[in-house]
Scaffold this motif. Structure first.
Motif, short mmCIF file in Angstrom:
data_model
loop_
_atom_site.label_atom_id
_atom_site.label_comp_id
_atom_site.label_asym_id
_atom_site.label_seq_id
_atom_site.Cartn_x
_atom_site.Cartn_y
_atom_site.Cartn_z
N LEU A 49 0.84 -1.19 0.00
CA LEU A 49 0.00 0.00 0.00
C LEU A 49 0.88 1.24 0.00
N PHE A 50 0.45 2.25 -0.73
CA PHE A 50 1.09 3.56 -0.72
C PHE A 50 0.06 4.52 -0.15
N LEU A 51 0.29 4.98 1.06
CA LEU A 51 -0.71 5.75 1.78
C LEU A 51 -0.35 7.24 1.80
N PRO A 52 -1.32 8.10 2.11
CA PRO A 52 -1.08 9.54 2.00
C PRO A 52 -0.13 10.11 3.04
N ASP A 53 -0.02 9.46 4.21
CA ASP A 53 0.87 9.98 5.26
C ASP A 53 1.36 8.83 6.13
N GLU A 54 2.37 9.12 6.95
CA GLU A 54 2.98 8.07 7.78
C GLU A 54 2.02 7.55 8.85
N HIS A 55 1.16 8.40 9.37
CA HIS A 55 0.18 7.96 10.37
C HIS A 55 -0.75 6.90 9.77
N SER A 56 -1.26 7.14 8.56
CA SER A 56 -2.11 6.17 7.88
C SER A 56 -1.36 4.88 7.59
N ALA A 57 -0.10 5.02 7.18
CA ALA A 57 0.72 3.83 6.88
C ALA A 57 0.93 2.99 8.14
N GLU A 58 1.15 3.63 9.27
CA GLU A 58 1.35 2.90 10.52
C GLU A 58 0.06 2.20 10.95
N GLN A 59 -1.07 2.86 10.80
CA GLN A 59 -2.34 2.23 11.14
C GLN A 59 -2.59 1.01 10.25
N ALA A 60 -2.34 1.14 8.96
CA ALA A 60 -2.54 0.03 8.03
C ALA A 60 -1.58 -1.12 8.33
N ARG A 61 -0.37 -0.80 8.77
CA ARG A 61 0.63 -1.82 9.06
C ARG A 61 0.19 -2.74 10.19
N THR A 62 -0.46 -2.20 11.19
CA THR A 62 -0.81 -3.02 12.37
C THR A 62 -2.08 -3.84 12.17
N GLN A 63 -2.97 -3.45 11.27
CA GLN A 63 -4.27 -4.11 11.14
C GLN A 63 -4.19 -5.62 10.89
N PRO A 64 -3.49 -6.09 9.86
CA PRO A 64 -3.54 -7.54 9.60
C PRO A 64 -2.80 -8.37 10.66
N LEU A 65 -1.94 -7.76 11.45
CA LEU A 65 -1.22 -8.51 12.48
C LEU A 65 -2.05 -8.70 13.74
N ASN A 66 -3.22 -8.09 13.81
CA ASN A 66 -4.07 -8.22 14.99
C ASN A 66 -4.81 -9.54 15.05
N TRP A 67 -4.79 -10.33 13.99
CA TRP A 67 -5.53 -11.58 13.97
C TRP A 67 -4.96 -12.53 15.02
N SER A 68 -5.84 -13.13 15.82
CA SER A 68 -5.43 -13.95 16.96
C SER A 68 -5.13 -15.39 16.60
N GLY A 69 -5.54 -15.82 15.39
CA GLY A 69 -5.34 -17.21 15.02
C GLY A 69 -6.59 -18.04 15.17
N SER A 70 -7.67 -17.44 15.67
CA SER A 70 -8.92 -18.18 15.82
C SER A 70 -9.87 -17.83 14.68
N CYS A 71 -10.81 -18.71 14.43
CA CYS A 71 -11.76 -18.55 13.33
C CYS A 71 -13.17 -18.39 13.87
N LEU A 72 -13.97 -17.58 13.20
CA LEU A 72 -15.35 -17.38 13.60
C LEU A 72 -16.22 -18.59 13.28
N SER A 73 -15.81 -19.43 12.35
CA SER A 73 -16.65 -20.55 11.93
C SER A 73 -16.61 -21.72 12.90
N GLY A 74 -15.82 -21.63 13.94
CA GLY A 74 -15.77 -22.70 14.92
C GLY A 74 -14.78 -23.81 14.57
N GLU A 75 -13.96 -23.60 13.53
CA GLU A 75 -12.95 -24.62 13.24
C GLU A 75 -12.06 -24.75 14.46
#
Length: 167
Positions: A49-75
């Motif tokens: 991603l090429f974002l408009p500012d460093e604050h937006s880039a930092e927010q985008a960077r952390t989002q996909p790493l927040n996944w805990s490893g669990s699934c909503l489907s009950g797997e």
């Protein structure tokens, strides 16, 4: 050689860890991303991603790493190695790297014999200025999950080293 997933397979049939559509949704709050997925014995996802500012880039960077490893489907996922989120720096790139391995006592059916009882997951979220990169590697953990995690980490670092960092 056949294409996998095939035209008859669902959009998440390639997922080795979680088949929830929520998991694969755009984690960047609608920001445009260039995404490439390589699927075979291992699965690799690359988002840039090429974002408009460093604050937006930092927010985008952390989002996909927040996944805990669990699934909503009950797997049923049992972590064989606790998820680790560590700081990561390489050249001009700074961010974090997340690793874990899972074991499924009874894995859900996958196309063409791709059931995985154990899966190693390595994900990297880094940025350089306003450029954000998310890299994810998944493969069979086998009997030595730590070795699989090291292999995934090395693969992602090689990929990152090949990316231009001018941003």
């Amino acid at each position: 050689m056949t294409s996998w997933p095939g035209a008859w397979d669902g959009p998440l049939s390639h997922e080795l860890v979680c088949r929830d559509s929520f998991f694969e949704q755009n984690a960047y709050d609608g920001a445009p991303a260039v995404t490439r997925r390589l699927i075979g014995e291992v699965s690799v996802r690359e988002d840039v991603l090429f974002l408009p500012d460093e604050h937006s880039a930092e927010q985008a960077r952390t989002q996909p790493l927040n996944w805990s490893g669990s699934c909503l489907s009950g797997e049923d996922l049992a972590h064989s190695i606790n998820p680790r989120l560590e700081p990561f720096t390489r050249g001009p790139w700074t961010g974090e790297i997340k690793t874990f391995a899972i074991w499924r006592p009874d894995p859900p059916p996958r196309p063409k014999g791709t059931n995985r009882h154990s899966v190693a997951h390595v994900a990297m979220g880094v940025r350089c200025g306003v450029t954000m990169v998310y890299l994810r590697w998944r493969g069979p953990a086998g009997t030595d999950p730590a070795a699989a995690l090291r292999a995934g980490r090395a693969t992602l670092i090689r990929t990152l080293d090949r990316l231009p960092s001018g941003g």
